[in-house]
Scaffold this active site. Structure first.
Site, PDB file in Angstrom:
ATOM      1  N   HIS A  94       5.065 -16.649 -10.753  1.00  0.00           N
ATOM      2  CA  HIS A  94       4.642 -16.611 -12.139  1.00  0.00           C
ATOM      3  C   HIS A  94       6.020 -16.194 -12.971  1.00  0.00           C
ATOM      4  CE1 HIS A  94       0.308 -16.237 -12.158  1.00  0.00           C
ATOM      5  NE2 HIS A  94       0.477 -16.578 -11.009  1.00  0.00           N
ATOM      6  N   TYR A 228      -2.597  -7.630 -18.403  1.00  0.00           N
ATOM      7  CA  TYR A 228      -2.571  -6.002 -18.415  1.00  0.00           C
ATOM      8  C   TYR A 228      -3.200  -5.638 -19.805  1.00  0.00           C
ATOM      9  CZ  TYR A 228       0.243  -5.618 -14.262  1.00  0.00           C
ATOM     10  OH  TYR A 228       0.808  -5.772 -13.098  1.00  0.00           O
ATOM     11  N   PRO A 319      -0.867   1.625  -9.108  1.00  0.00           N
ATOM     12  CA  PRO A 319      -0.480   0.310  -8.611  1.00  0.00           C
ATOM     13  C   PRO A 319      -0.197  -0.433 -10.031  1.00  0.00           C
ATOM     14  CG  PRO A 319      -2.870   0.825  -8.632  1.00  0.00           C
ATOM     15  CD  PRO A 319      -2.120   2.255  -8.814  1.00  0.00           C
ATOM     16  N   LYS A 323       4.283  -1.841  -7.489  1.00  0.00           N
ATOM     17  CA  LYS A 323       5.310  -1.584  -6.986  1.00  0.00           C
ATOM     18  C   LYS A 323       5.288  -1.149  -5.358  1.00  0.00           C
ATOM     19  CE  LYS A 323       8.378  -2.763  -9.948  1.00  0.00           C
ATOM     20  NZ  LYS A 323       8.391  -3.995  -9.748  1.00  0.00           N
ATOM     21  N   TYR A 415       9.879  -5.025 -13.507  1.00  0.00           N
ATOM     22  CA  TYR A 415       8.864  -5.436 -13.033  1.00  0.00           C
ATOM     23  C   TYR A 415       9.177  -6.583 -12.150  1.00  0.00           C
ATOM     24  CZ  TYR A 415       4.015  -7.249 -12.753  1.00  0.00           C
ATOM     25  OH  TYR A 415       2.835  -7.437 -12.219  1.00  0.00           O
TER      26      TYR A 415
HETATM   27  P1  RFL Z   1       0.102   0.900   5.085  1.00  0.00           P
HETATM   28  O1  RFL Z   1      -0.092  -0.610   4.390  1.00  0.00           O
HETATM   29  O2  RFL Z   1      -0.693   1.990   4.582  1.00  0.00           O
HETATM   30  O3  RFL Z   1       0.212   0.613   6.570  1.00  0.00           O
HETATM   31  C1  RFL Z   1       0.267   1.709   7.326  1.00  0.00           C
HETATM   32  C2  RFL Z   1      -0.272   1.528   8.736  1.00  0.00           C
HETATM   33  O4  RFL Z   1      -0.144   2.596   9.470  1.00  0.00           O
HETATM   34  C3  RFL Z   1      -1.269   2.687  10.250  1.00  0.00           C
HETATM   35  N1  RFL Z   1      -1.297   4.135  10.793  1.00  0.00           N
HETATM   36  C4  RFL Z   1      -1.154   4.632  12.025  1.00  0.00           C
HETATM   37  N2  RFL Z   1      -0.853   3.890  12.989  1.00  0.00           N
HETATM   38  C5  RFL Z   1      -0.522   4.503  14.210  1.00  0.00           C
HETATM   39  N3  RFL Z   1      -0.781   5.973  14.394  1.00  0.00           N
HETATM   40  C6  RFL Z   1      -1.303   6.737  13.245  1.00  0.00           C
HETATM   41  N4  RFL Z   1      -1.092   8.090  13.157  1.00  0.00           N
HETATM   42  C7  RFL Z   1      -1.247   6.080  12.052  1.00  0.00           C
HETATM   43  N5  RFL Z   1      -1.651   6.311  10.922  1.00  0.00           N
HETATM   44  C8  RFL Z   1      -1.736   5.190   9.901  1.00  0.00           C
HETATM   45  C9  RFL Z   1      -2.467   2.339   9.355  1.00  0.00           C
HETATM   46  O5  RFL Z   1      -3.705   2.127   9.933  1.00  0.00           O
HETATM   47  C10 RFL Z   1      -1.688   0.844   8.839  1.00  0.00           C
HETATM   48  O6  RFL Z   1      -2.075  -0.084   9.441  1.00  0.00           O
HETATM   49  O7  RFL Z   1       1.716   1.234   4.694  1.00  0.00           O
HETATM   50  P2  RFL Z   1       2.992   0.109   4.378  1.00  0.00           P
HETATM   51  O8  RFL Z   1       3.403  -0.640   5.574  1.00  0.00           O
HETATM   52  O9  RFL Z   1       4.100   1.420   3.798  1.00  0.00           O
HETATM   53  O10 RFL Z   1       2.698  -0.825   2.890  1.00  0.00           O
HETATM   54  C11 RFL Z   1       2.312  -0.097   1.812  1.00  0.00           C
HETATM   55  C12 RFL Z   1       1.554  -1.075   1.027  1.00  0.00           C
HETATM   56  O11 RFL Z   1       0.336  -1.302   1.800  1.00  0.00           O
HETATM   57  C13 RFL Z   1       1.303  -0.414  -0.366  1.00  0.00           C
HETATM   58  O12 RFL Z   1       2.338   0.067  -1.042  1.00  0.00           O
HETATM   59  C14 RFL Z   1       0.548  -1.404  -1.423  1.00  0.00           C
HETATM   60  O13 RFL Z   1      -0.866  -1.914  -1.051  1.00  0.00           O
HETATM   61  C15 RFL Z   1       0.455  -0.703  -2.830  1.00  0.00           C
HETATM   62  N6  RFL Z   1      -0.151  -1.780  -3.828  1.00  0.00           N
HETATM   63  C16 RFL Z   1       0.706  -2.637  -4.561  1.00  0.00           C
HETATM   64  N7  RFL Z   1       1.683  -2.714  -4.111  1.00  0.00           N
HETATM   65  C17 RFL Z   1       2.587  -3.690  -4.680  1.00  0.00           C
HETATM   66  O14 RFL Z   1       3.924  -3.817  -4.428  1.00  0.00           O
HETATM   67  N8  RFL Z   1       2.184  -4.746  -5.544  1.00  0.00           N
HETATM   68  C18 RFL Z   1       0.911  -4.648  -6.133  1.00  0.00           C
HETATM   69  O15 RFL Z   1       0.390  -5.697  -6.771  1.00  0.00           O
HETATM   70  C19 RFL Z   1       0.276  -3.628  -5.198  1.00  0.00           C
HETATM   71  N9  RFL Z   1      -1.333  -3.557  -5.815  1.00  0.00           N
HETATM   72  C20 RFL Z   1      -1.573  -1.840  -4.124  1.00  0.00           C
HETATM   73  C21 RFL Z   1      -1.967  -2.428  -4.980  1.00  0.00           C
HETATM   74  C22 RFL Z   1      -2.354  -0.967  -3.431  1.00  0.00           C
HETATM   75  C23 RFL Z   1      -3.505  -0.843  -4.015  1.00  0.00           C
HETATM   76  N10 RFL Z   1      -4.444   0.266  -3.191  1.00  0.00           N
HETATM   77  C24 RFL Z   1      -5.375   0.093  -2.262  1.00  0.00           C
HETATM   78  C25 RFL Z   1      -4.022   1.701  -3.201  1.00  0.00           C
HETATM   79  C26 RFL Z   1      -3.337  -2.468  -5.372  1.00  0.00           C
HETATM   80  C27 RFL Z   1      -3.954  -1.783  -4.896  1.00  0.00           C
HETATM   81  C28 RFL Z   1      -5.319  -1.611  -5.326  1.00  0.00           C
HETATM   82  C1  PHB Z   2      -3.285  -7.570  -7.300  1.00  0.00           C
HETATM   83  O1  PHB Z   2      -3.067  -8.769  -7.787  1.00  0.00           O
HETATM   84  O2  PHB Z   2      -3.825  -6.821  -6.671  1.00  0.00           O
HETATM   85  C2  PHB Z   2      -2.039  -6.645  -8.409  1.00  0.00           C
HETATM   86  C3  PHB Z   2      -1.525  -7.388  -9.131  1.00  0.00           C
HETATM   87  C4  PHB Z   2      -0.605  -6.425 -10.010  1.00  0.00           C
HETATM   88  C5  PHB Z   2      -0.757  -5.008 -10.094  1.00  0.00           C
HETATM   89  C6  PHB Z   2      -1.494  -4.412  -9.095  1.00  0.00           C
HETATM   90  C7  PHB Z   2      -2.348  -5.365  -8.269  1.00  0.00           C
HETATM   91  O3  PHB Z   2      -0.221  -4.203 -11.023  1.00  0.00           O
END
Ligand code: RFL
Ligand code: PHB
Length: 424
Positions: A94, A228, A319, A323, A415
């Site tokens: 994109h 957005y 989110p 980031k 971004y």
């Molecule tokens: P995770 O993905 O939470 O993984 C952690 C893992 O550790 C396990 N765990 C354990 N394992 C062993 N013993 C324990 N005691 C444990 N406790 C926990 C868990 O089961 C899990 O498997 O962390 P990690 O790897 O640091 O990754 C971070 C990302 O997942 C997170 O920052 C993103 O999803 C945030 N996020 C977004 N980030 C972006 O860069 N771009 C995006 O577009 C974006 N959109 C989002 C998002 C997060 C969202 N939510 C659900 C908050 C959109 C949403 C809706």
């Molecule tokens: C997504 O596609 O899940 C998404 C994209 C942009 C954001 C957050 C989530 O800022």
């Protein structure tokens, strides 16, 4: 060692003791989210032994939906380590985003403003690919490792002493895994951050009085770039996962219940908040919906002794700026390089890891909060007058951003992603 060779081969057939089995590896990684899985791959390719311990089962880990946008440096890093085969096929490049207010839509062209792009690629697809590659390599990736307990993390201060992680394997055996380093890649709810001795770690935090309702729908995206939108009813966003699957979000109250949101009500709200003249939002079957709370959160240090935190274990962003996943990847890039330097005899990278990662992270925190503040309706916690003032102020800000070249360059630069930091 190339990515084709098997790696992560810590000693499996350990010595049995009265309290269980004792085994050894170089780096114990706790958590098989994107951060832990990626770190394992990079260490493995450098010939460093590791074992990844994940509390949940494989289906659960593969089933989580979450993030969708990768910065250019994240994409480049995955390419550097040969982990982008699926991304190259299914990622959607994109060139910018749309910012919308009061039905007016403006394109911010990152490619034109900064020469950089982002890639829409679901975190779920990334995790699938990283797990599949670990399985192909025969890596030490242990799902359903319960009661994971880091110990002797302070042993860095004691000459010759190693750290260890105790855990219960899926067959019920209690294992003590001796290691040089423990990496807390265990997310916001993980155990590692709580292992820091009292007084060695402080938390800076902000909880928001709104949340996102996210849906996945089996319908082709109605837009070429992400939208957005700030609307009087609240924020809305149109993202996507592929040419046939759309991902959309709505601002809701954090104590709202998903049961209150029928598919019909969701589409109606999306139509209202995203609507502009001459544009149609195509509806389709909703295959997943949930409400996601949001917070900003940063620890004061990512390191104590032999324990290092990466990703959500050390910081969380709302989110809106996309980031979270990218910050996790940025931490991993920095720490992987520092660990490789350590095994080559140079500890500078490990000593500087926390400061460098947190320096970048606080810039990311600022951007995420800025985007969030600009695009969400602030509930009238004080007064209706305050809320009305805020809304007009936010409109002023969006009108400024969409009309100022300087403001657009700044948004685009952040971004598309601040540069990953070098460990040297
Ligand atoms: P995770 O993905 O939470 O993984 C952690 C893992 O550790 C396990 N765990 C354990 N394992 C062993 N013993 C324990 N005691 C444990 N406790 C926990 C868990 O089961 C899990 O498997 O962390 P990690 O790897 O640091 O990754 C971070 C990302 O997942 C997170 O920052 C993103 O999803 C945030 N996020 C977004 N980030 C972006 O860069 N771009 C995006 O577009 C974006 N959109 C989002 C998002 C997060 C969202 N939510 C659900 C908050 C959109 C949403 C809706
Ligand atoms: C997504 O596609 O899940 C998404 C994209 C942009 C954001 C957050 C989530 O800022």
């Amino acid at each position: 060692m190339t990515s084709d060779e098997s790696h992560g081969q810590s000693t499996e057939a350990g010595e049995s003791t009265a309290t269980g089995v004792r085994q050894s590896t170089q780096v114990a990684i706790i958590g098989a989210g994107p951060a832990g899985l990626l770190l394992g791959h990079i260490l493995g390719q450098a010939g460093i032994d590791y074992r990844i311990l994940e509390a949940r089962d494989k289906d659960y880990v593969l089933g989580r939906i979450r993030a969708g946008v990768l910065e250019q440096d994240s994409v480049d890093l995955l390419g550097k380590y040969g982990l982008d085969a699926d991304l190259k096929t299914n990622g959607l490049t994109h060139h910018g985003i749309y910012l919308q207010h009061e039905g007016e839509r403006h394109h911010i062209d990152f490619a034109e403003l900064t020469g950089r792009t982002v890639t829409v690629y679901g975190q779920q697809a990334l995790v699938h690919h990283l797990v599949a590659e670990h399985e192909r390599l025969g890596s030490q990736l242990i799902f359903e490792a319960t009661d994971v307990q880091p110990t002797k993390i302070e042993s860095a201060q004691i000459d010759g002493e190693r750290a260890s992680v105790a855990y219960t394997a899926p067959n019920g055996e209690r294992i003590t895994l001796d290691c040089d380093y423990i990496i807390g890649a265990d997310g916001y709810h993980g155990v590692c951050r709580r292992t820091f001795p009292e007084g060695t770690l402080e938390v800076a935090e902000r909880v928001y009085d709104f949340a996102w309702l996210g849906i996945l729908a089996d319908v082709a995206p109605s837009t070429d770039d992400l939208i957005y939108a700030l609307h009087r009813d609240g924020f809305a966003m149109h993202s996507m996962r592929s040419t046939t699957v759309s991902r959309l979000y709505l601002q809701v109250s954090p104590d709202d219940d998903i049961a209150n949101w029928s598919d019909e009500r969701i589409w109606e709200a999306l139509q209202t908040r995203l609507g502009t003249e001459g544009w149609t939002l195509t509806e389709g079957p909703i295959t997943e919906k949930s409400i996601l709370p949001m917070r900003s959160f940063v620890v004061s240090t990512l390191n104590y002794g032999r324990l290092y935190l990466v990703g959500d274990a050390g910081h969380i962003v709302p989110p809106t700026g996309a980031k979270g996943l990218n910050s996790a990847i940025a931490d991993v890039a920095l720490l992987a390089e520092a660990l490789q330097a350590h095994y080559a005899g140079d500890d500078t990278g490990l000593e500087q890891y926390s400061d460098k990662a947190l320096d970048r992270q606080w810039k990311v925190q600022h951007f995420s909060q800025w985007m969030t503040d600009m695009l969400h309706v602030h509930p009238a916690d004080g007064s209706a007058e305050q809320s009305a003032f805020d809304f007009q102020r936010q409109l002023g800000q969006i009108r400024y951003v969409t009309s100022s070249h300087a403001a657009q360059v700044s948004l685009a630069e952040q971004y598309a992603g601040l540069p990953f930091v070098d460990a040297r």
